[in-house]
Write an enzyme that holds these catalytic residues in place. Structure first.
Site, PDB file in Angstrom:
ATOM      1  CG  ASN A  23      -1.803   1.253   1.225  1.00 47.27           C
ATOM      2  OD1 ASN A  23      -2.593   1.479   0.314  1.00 47.27           O
ATOM      3  ND2 ASN A  23      -1.629   2.080   2.246  1.00 47.27           N
ATOM      4  CD1 TRP A  68      -7.690  11.254 -11.656  1.00 46.83           C
ATOM      5  CD2 TRP A  68      -8.578   9.195 -11.734  1.00 46.83           C
ATOM      6  NE1 TRP A  68      -9.058  11.381 -11.825  1.00 46.83           N
ATOM      7  CE2 TRP A  68      -9.626  10.140 -11.869  1.00 46.83           C
ATOM      8  CE3 TRP A  68      -8.914   7.838 -11.762  1.00 46.83           C
ATOM      9  CZ2 TRP A  68     -10.970   9.774 -12.036  1.00 46.83           C
ATOM     10  CZ3 TRP A  68     -10.249   7.474 -11.929  1.00 46.83           C
ATOM     11  CH2 TRP A  68     -11.251   8.427 -12.059  1.00 46.83           C
ATOM     12  CD1 TRP A 116      -5.672   3.597  -8.916  1.00 50.15           C
ATOM     13  CD2 TRP A 116      -4.313   5.263  -9.554  1.00 50.15           C
ATOM     14  NE1 TRP A 116      -4.468   3.044  -9.282  1.00 50.15           N
ATOM     15  CE2 TRP A 116      -3.618   4.040  -9.685  1.00 50.15           C
ATOM     16  CE3 TRP A 116      -3.652   6.439  -9.893  1.00 50.15           C
ATOM     17  CZ2 TRP A 116      -2.297   3.971 -10.144  1.00 50.15           C
ATOM     18  CZ3 TRP A 116      -2.329   6.368 -10.355  1.00 50.15           C
ATOM     19  CH2 TRP A 116      -1.671   5.152 -10.471  1.00 50.15           C
TER      20      TRP A 116
HETATM   21  C1  LIG Z   1      -3.454   3.719  -6.003  1.00 47.50           C
HETATM   22  C2  LIG Z   1      -4.050   2.608  -5.144  1.00 47.50           C
HETATM   23  C3  LIG Z   1      -4.786   1.595  -5.734  1.00 47.50           C
HETATM   24  C4  LIG Z   1      -5.356   0.581  -4.950  1.00 47.50           C
HETATM   25  N1  LIG Z   1      -6.075  -0.417  -5.575  1.00 47.50           N
HETATM   26  C5  LIG Z   1      -6.640  -1.402  -4.815  1.00 47.50           C
HETATM   27  C6  LIG Z   1      -7.379  -2.455  -5.434  1.00 47.50           C
HETATM   28  O1  LIG Z   1      -7.585  -2.496  -6.650  1.00 47.50           O
HETATM   29  N2  LIG Z   1      -7.868  -3.438  -4.620  1.00 47.50           N
HETATM   30  C7  LIG Z   1      -7.697  -3.418  -3.264  1.00 47.50           C
HETATM   31  O2  LIG Z   1      -8.161  -4.345  -2.582  1.00 47.50           O
HETATM   32  N3  LIG Z   1      -7.039  -2.417  -2.659  1.00 47.50           N
HETATM   33  C8  LIG Z   1      -6.495  -1.417  -3.385  1.00 47.50           C
HETATM   34  N4  LIG Z   1      -5.791  -0.409  -2.766  1.00 47.50           N
HETATM   35  C9  LIG Z   1      -5.791  -0.340  -1.290  1.00 47.50           C
HETATM   36  C10 LIG Z   1      -4.623  -1.035  -0.573  1.00 47.50           C
HETATM   37  O3  LIG Z   1      -3.410  -0.673  -1.160  1.00 47.50           O
HETATM   38  C11 LIG Z   1      -4.749  -2.559  -0.589  1.00 47.50           C
HETATM   39  O4  LIG Z   1      -6.023  -2.953  -0.163  1.00 47.50           O
HETATM   40  C12 LIG Z   1      -3.700  -3.190   0.366  1.00 47.50           C
HETATM   41  O5  LIG Z   1      -2.417  -2.797  -0.015  1.00 47.50           O
HETATM   42  C13 LIG Z   1      -3.836  -4.693   0.312  1.00 47.50           C
HETATM   43  O6  LIG Z   1      -2.829  -5.291   1.061  1.00 47.50           O
HETATM   44  P1  LIG Z   1      -3.173  -6.089   2.382  1.00 47.50           P
HETATM   45  O7  LIG Z   1      -4.294  -7.032   2.122  1.00 47.50           O
HETATM   46  O8  LIG Z   1      -1.911  -6.654   2.898  1.00 47.50           O
HETATM   47  O9  LIG Z   1      -3.697  -4.912   3.322  1.00 47.50           O
HETATM   48  P2  LIG Z   1      -3.818  -4.818   4.901  1.00 47.50           P
HETATM   49  O10 LIG Z   1      -3.060  -3.623   5.336  1.00 47.50           O
HETATM   50  O11 LIG Z   1      -3.504  -6.096   5.561  1.00 47.50           O
HETATM   51  O12 LIG Z   1      -5.360  -4.448   5.091  1.00 47.50           O
HETATM   52  C14 LIG Z   1      -6.381  -5.430   5.246  1.00 47.50           C
HETATM   53  C15 LIG Z   1      -7.469  -5.214   4.229  1.00 47.50           C
HETATM   54  O13 LIG Z   1      -8.068  -3.925   4.394  1.00 47.50           O
HETATM   55  C16 LIG Z   1      -8.422  -3.388   3.115  1.00 47.50           C
HETATM   56  N5  LIG Z   1      -7.653  -2.154   2.889  1.00 47.50           N
HETATM   57  C17 LIG Z   1      -6.465  -1.820   3.431  1.00 47.50           C
HETATM   58  N6  LIG Z   1      -6.114  -0.578   3.024  1.00 47.50           N
HETATM   59  C18 LIG Z   1      -7.081  -0.149   2.197  1.00 47.50           C
HETATM   60  C19 LIG Z   1      -7.289   1.054   1.453  1.00 47.50           C
HETATM   61  N7  LIG Z   1      -6.434   2.082   1.507  1.00 47.50           N
HETATM   62  N8  LIG Z   1      -8.400   1.169   0.689  1.00 47.50           N
HETATM   63  C20 LIG Z   1      -9.306   0.155   0.643  1.00 47.50           C
HETATM   64  N9  LIG Z   1      -9.155  -1.006   1.331  1.00 47.50           N
HETATM   65  C21 LIG Z   1      -8.064  -1.148   2.091  1.00 47.50           C
HETATM   66  C22 LIG Z   1      -8.052  -4.426   2.079  1.00 47.50           C
HETATM   67  O14 LIG Z   1      -9.184  -5.208   1.790  1.00 47.50           O
HETATM   68  C23 LIG Z   1      -6.979  -5.236   2.799  1.00 47.50           C
HETATM   69  O15 LIG Z   1      -6.870  -6.550   2.313  1.00 47.50           O
HETATM   70  C24 LIG Z   1      -5.194   0.612  -3.546  1.00 47.50           C
HETATM   71  C25 LIG Z   1      -4.442   1.639  -2.953  1.00 47.50           C
HETATM   72  C26 LIG Z   1      -3.873   2.629  -3.739  1.00 47.50           C
HETATM   73  C27 LIG Z   1      -3.079   3.708  -3.082  1.00 47.50           C
END
Ligand SMILES: Cc1cc2nc3c(=O)[nH]c(=O)nc-3n(C[C@H](O)[C@H](O)[C@H](O)COP(=O)(O)OP(=O)(O)OC[C@H]3O[C@@H](n4cnc5c(N)ncnc54)[C@H](O)[C@@H]3O)c2cc1C
Length: 471
Positions: free
Chosen positions: A337, A355, A378
């Site tokens: 992230n 974007w 985004w």
């Molecule tokens: C430009 C950009 C594009 C992104 N595109 C996506 C995408 O297409 N799909 C996606 O699932 N996430 C997206 N994210 C959000 C976030 O980056 C990912 O959900 C996260 O990195 C997933 O890793 P994790 O499961 O280890 O997260 P963890 O930190 O372990 O979080 C647990 C869960 O919380 C949710 N979550 C965490 N952070 C966010 C966030 N900022 N926004 C929404 N949900 C979040 C996710 O479902 C994630 O699996 C995007 C972020 C950015 C900045």
């Protein structure tokens, strides 16, 4: 005549048995056909990207296995396939868990009407969200546009449903006319890319549950701080599992709330809530994937070129943390992230590329590509979104990498050509004296690109353009 006892369970973004309310209803009703339909026709511009298809292929395989080989697969327009299937199989009811993408809402409404007109009962359930978007509104009945009051209202309202266990006896039926997994044609030709991506993941419901327990044992107690460091194992990597519904947010939250209270647990809860907020925004503002949430950005002059976009996509910008992120994405289908924010800021602000172009690339290459989270995030980074980072907050990739990749471990994993440089120059190799570069046999422009843009000048340009927009 539709039968009273045979039904169809339509799997969509809920590829699991645990905590699946539609599955429970189908099992309760008697014998049922579990089906999956790949509907690129109705998805239109938002048909699944290549990385998502790779994931889906494995996920369907795992689900079929859990259903003792009874999952029936189809490809095409679900508006035609489902009613025809119900008629041919003599199903009296169809069950599904709700989806929230605008194209799916429109399609599912039509399908429900067609089925009801044919005397087929349709029952839909919440299998993907902690709170449904229409449940949380401001006092004046309009939707929230800011995360903090939204989340506060969520927590003050109904508690998310407790997960429901896997039904004891599942008597599923298989349609002999269904397609095989190979016939679904989900895998692209680039076998090497697929194999490389696969090597980073275990797909399916069991793997999702395992990832959750692993995170609870090894990541949760440092989550709040650790989640910012891309080379640390402090995040859950649950996003693709949540996107495809191999695990439900209710199941995740339930297990998290069993852990001792504290800032790490709270922070993880709030990140899950950002996912909810993204779905909320998409539901209430269905143009989110295509249009600026803040209309003042409609007049913004995105000056970036297609060539710049390509260079960014290939991880060849000459800015190490950006290139590391883009290469992680290509190799694994995932990006941390913190790095997603850095690469998105760099593309939109330093390179001036819209974007939407970045979101498109993510859509095609992320295994967790999600219309709600991707569009909302985004727009958040670009500054045009709801509750967005202000446009003038431009991430400095060098400062960010020094702070969050202290030993440059993350950069060196994906940009190994810089690994021999002393750490302090890895973040910005163009600042290294020629003798230092020569001493490790590195020539910028030959072994690693010169930076595509001056970080300082492009930042100033972005700021002055934003001033024009605001003024
Ligand atoms: C430009 C950009 C594009 C992104 N595109 C996506 C995408 O297409 N799909 C996606 O699932 N996430 C997206 N994210 C959000 C976030 O980056 C990912 O959900 C996260 O990195 C997933 O890793 P994790 O499961 O280890 O997260 P963890 O930190 O372990 O979080 C647990 C869960 O919380 C949710 N979550 C965490 N952070 C966010 C966030 N900022 N926004 C929404 N949900 C979040 C996710 O479902 C994630 O699996 C995007 C972020 C950015 C900045």
């Amino acid at each position: 005549m539709p039968s009273d006892t045979v039904s169809i369970l339509w799997f969509r973004q809920d590829l699991r048995l645990e905590d699946n309310p539609a599955l429970c209803a189908a099992v309760k009703s008697g014998q049922f056909y579990p089906v999956y339909i790949l509907d690129d026709e109705n998805a239109g511009d938002w048909a699944m990207g290549a990385a998502s298809r790779v994931w889906l292929n494995s996920s369907l395989d795992k689900l079929n296995h859990s259903l003792a080989g009874k999952l029936s697969l189809y490809r095409g327009n679900a508006e035609k396939i489902l009613p025809a299937l119900a008629a041919r199989l003599g199903a009296g009811a169809v069950y599904w868990n709700r989806c929230y993408e605008p194209w799916r809402i429109g399609r599912d409404t039509n399908i429900k009407k067609t089925l009801n007109d044919a005397n087929v009962v349709v029952k839909s359930f919440n299998g993907s969200l902690l709170w449904e978007p229409w449940e949380v509104l401001k006092k004046d009945a309009t939707p929230y546009k800011v995360f903090t009051p939204y989340f506060r209202a969520c927590r003050a309202g109904t508690l998310p449903a407790k997960p429901v266990p896997v039904p004891k006896e599942i008597t599923a039926l298989k349609d002999d006319e269904a397609l095989s997994l190979e016939d679904m044609g989900l895998l692209p030709k680039q076998k090497k890319w697929v194999a490389q991506m696969h090597s980073h993941w275990d797909v399916g419901e069991k793997a999702a549950q395992h990832a959750l327990s692993d995170f609870i044992s090894n990541g949760l107690d440092r989550y709040k701080k650790g989640r910012d460091y891309p080379s640390e194992k402090s995040v859950s990597r649950l996003s693709p599992h949540l996107h495809f519904g191999e695990i439900s947010p209710n199941f995740v939250l339930d297990k998290i709330l069993e852990q001792s209270a504290g800032e790490n647990r709270d922070h993880f809860y709030s990140e899950l809530a950002w996912r909810e907020f993204s779905y909320y925004l998409l539901y209430h503002f269905p143009k989110l994937p295509d249009e600026n949430f803040q209309p003042k950005f409609d007049g913004f002059n995105w000056f970036g070129s297609q060539a710049d976009l390509k260079t960014w996509q290939r991880g060849m910008t000459g800015v190490p943390i950006v290139d590391a992120g883009m290469r992680e994405l290509w190799q694994t289908g995932y990006m941390h992230n913190r790095v997603r924010m850095i690469v998105a800021s760099f593309l939109t602000k330093n390179l001036g590329v819209h974007w939407r172009e970045g979101a498109r690339w993510f859509w095609d290459t992320l295994v967790d590509a999600d219309l709600a989270s991707n569009s909302a995030s985004w727009q958040w980074v670009a500054g045009s979104g709801a509750d967005a980072a202000p446009y003038f907050r431009i991430f400095n990739p060098v400062t960010q990498s020094k702070r969050f990749d202290e030993n440059a471990d993350y950069i060196c994993t994906y940009v190994p050509e810089l690994a021999k440089l002393p750490t302090r120059y890895i973040y910005a190799p163009w600042e290294a004296p020629v003798e230092v570069l020569e001493s490790v046999g590195l020539k910028l422009g030959r072994d690693y690109p010169e930076p595509i843009t001056s970080l300082k000048a492009s930042r100033e340009k972005a700021l002055s353009m934003y001033k024009d927009l605001a003024g």
